[in-house]
Structure formats: structure tokens, C-alpha cells
Design a protein around this motif. Structure first.
Motif: not given
Lengths: 118, 192
Positions: A11, A14-15, A22, B64, B68, B114, B117-118, B120
């Protein structure tokens, strides 16, 4: 620029990959501990390393020390939950160039990467 | 374990349910627990904690995957809207204004995705906190084995752990100023 990400949490990898893409760094390779990180590094082309500390088999500190024995110049950023002062100092002494404590914001990761590459 | 599995387990009187064929993306299998086998209480607890860790990592990856997917769909939508924007029939100021508003809402969704996601990162932080608890349990277990002179000591290899979890924050960048100050002090000391 190819960046190696070493973290045992899929996880978290992936982050980090998502944050990097980005901010314009899409070329990444992954390792799930220090041992596989060294293997990926050995395949060549890596210009920067982002590594966790607490991992099985070979932890981030041992990984950094091994890398530094072979490559004193490659920028290394440690991204970890270890927030104690003695941990940060130990990592810097091992050869880490900069240090990010989890959880982090994308802005912090960007700032640290740019300061390492600048 | 999802509701279908729980229902099947209850219906089967505790027998393992069949896997539901839900249309979720393939997730990595849950690795075998690293703790001691269920010989005693501590081995069982360690094993349970390992399972919790593995399941939360697997489920976090599913979240995730979904994020995505949303992100890809929003990007596709933005591409389609850009195409409409250039269309001859969409050149009136009113239509252009509406299109810009849709584009801006799409960007807002993307930013929120986004951000989610962060967030997580909590999974990895919780995992490491559990790892610290496992470490203490193993110490207690080994101490008791030493004391009683019977039983097996813990032997499974574990990830290294932080010195303390007390300083591990949960809010992004909670420790940034502290870490930066330590780095700065170390670098100036090295220079001097």
C-alpha cells in the motif's frame, strides 16, 4: 530519472508511486525489503532511492549502509514511522541524505526530493 | 471476510464458505501468518495479529484499486469534455461556461481521490504499531518460557521495529518540523 522505492508495505509503495507520478517522476522500480532493493539496484539505472526503515529480511538501515559501501553518491531519502531523534541521527550517520516521517503529505515528499536533486 | 462469507460460514455451522465470485480486481493473497503456531496463547495472538495486518493490507489495496479506477474514469471524462468544448455547436459563452464548471468539478474529484489515496498511509502505520505489540508479546512469551523452563521460544523472523510507537503520529506531517530540526542540527554539527 529512475527512482527505487523500497518498502515492505505494498500500500505504501503504491502511495509513493502515485505521489511521484503526480510530481513528474513516473520511472520507478520497487523492492519489498533491503535484500530485493539491492537486487533492483544491481540491475542498474537507479538515480535515487526512497526507502522505509522497518522491513523483514534486511531493514532500511542495513540496506543504506550496504548501498553506501558501494555507492557514496546516490541520493537516499528515508521514509519511515520512526520519529525519535536518535533514529533520525542514526539514519543520517548510516548515509541517508534526508528523512521523512510517515504519514507525510505529497508536498513534503516533493520538497525533499527536490532538495536532494537540487 | 465479507458478509457473504460470514453468512455462508454461519449457515454451514462453521465450515469454510465458498469464495464469492464478486467482480473485484485480483488482490494479492493473504500471506501465511509469521507468528508461532497455536501451541499456546501468545502464538495464537501473534498469529491473529499477523492475519489482521495481512487482511488490512489486502483490503487497503482493494480501496486503492477503486480509487485508481475513479481517477482513470475522471481523466477519461475530462478528455471527453475537452473534445465537446472544441465542438462547433458548443461555442456559445453559456455552454463554454458550463463546460468549464464541469471541468473544474472533475478536477476537484481528482484532487479528493489523490487525498484519499494519501490517507491510506494509516494502514502501514497501524501495521507497524501492531508489529510493536507483537514484539512485546514475544518478549513476554520468551520470559515466561525462561521462567518455567519449558516450551519453545519465539523464532519466526520479524521486521525490525521502531524504538517507540509513542512518537508515531497519525496526522500527515505531524513530525515534519521535529525531523527537519534534527536533520538541520546534525548537518550543522557535521560542518562545524
Amino acid at each position: 530519472m529512475k527512482i527505487l522505492i523500497v518498502d515492505d508495505s505494498s500500500t505504501m509503495r503504491r502511495i509513493i508511486i502515485n505521489t511521484l507520478s503526480r510530481i513528474g517522476y513516473a520511472d520507478v522500480v520497487e523492492g519489498e525489503n533491503g535484500k530485493s532493493g539491492l537486487e533492483k539496484l544491481g540491475q542498474g539505472g537507479v538515480e535515487m532511492i526512497i526507502t522505509d526503515w522497518n522491513m523483514p529480511e534486511m531493514d532500511g538501515l542495513e540496506f543504506v549502509k550496504t548501498v553506501r559501501g558501494q555507492n557514496p553518491a546516490i541520493p537516499i531519502l528515508m521514509v519511515t514511522t520512526n520519529a525519535a531523534k536518535e533514529d533520525i541521527v542514526e539514519a543520517l550517520q548510516a548515509g541517508v541524505n534526508n528523512y521523512v516521517v510517515k504519514p507525510f503529505t505529497p508536498e513534503t515528499l516533493k520538497e525533499k526530493i527536490e532538495s536532494l536533486l537540487g | 471476510m465479507d458478509q457473504t462469507e460470514i453468512d455462508a460460514l454461519l449457515a454451514g455451522g462453521g465450515k469454510s464458505p465458498r469464495k464469492p465470485k464478486a467482480a473485484v480486481p485480483a488482490a494479492p493473497p493473504v500471506p501465511a501468518p509469521q507468528g508461532e503456531p497455536h501451541k499456546d496463547g501468545s502464538g495464537h495472538v501473534i498469529s491473529e495479529l499477523d492475519t489482521v495486518t495481512a487482511v488490512t493490507e489486502r483490503e487497503s489495496n482493494k480501496v486503492m484499486d477503486q480509487l485508481d479506477q475513479i481517477s482513470r474514469l475522471v481523466s477519461r471524462q475530462q478528455e471527453l469534455i475537452t473534445g465537446i468544448m472544441r465542438h462547433e455547436g458548443a461555442q456559445s459563452p453559456g455552454v463554454q461556461k458550463a463546460i468549464h464548471e464541469v471541468m473544474s468539478a472533475g478536477k476537484e474529484i481528482q484532487d479528493k481521490v489523490f487525498e484519499a489515496m494519501d490517507l491510506m498511509q494509516f494502514q502501514d502505520i497501524t501495521r507497524q504499531k501492531l508489529e510493536r505489540i507483537v514484539h512485546h508479546l514475544r518478549q513476554i512469551h520468551d520470559y515466561i518460557v525462561d521462567l518455567l523452563g519449558t516450551g519453545l521460544k519465539s523464532d519466526a523472523e520479524r521486521p525490525s521495529i521502531s524504538h517507540t510507537i509513542a512518537q508515531t503520529g497519525t496526522t500527515p506531517d505531524e513530525n515534519k518540523a521535529h525531523a527537519d530540526a534534527v536533520i538541520e542540527a546534525y548537518k550543522s554539527q557535521k560542518k562545524g
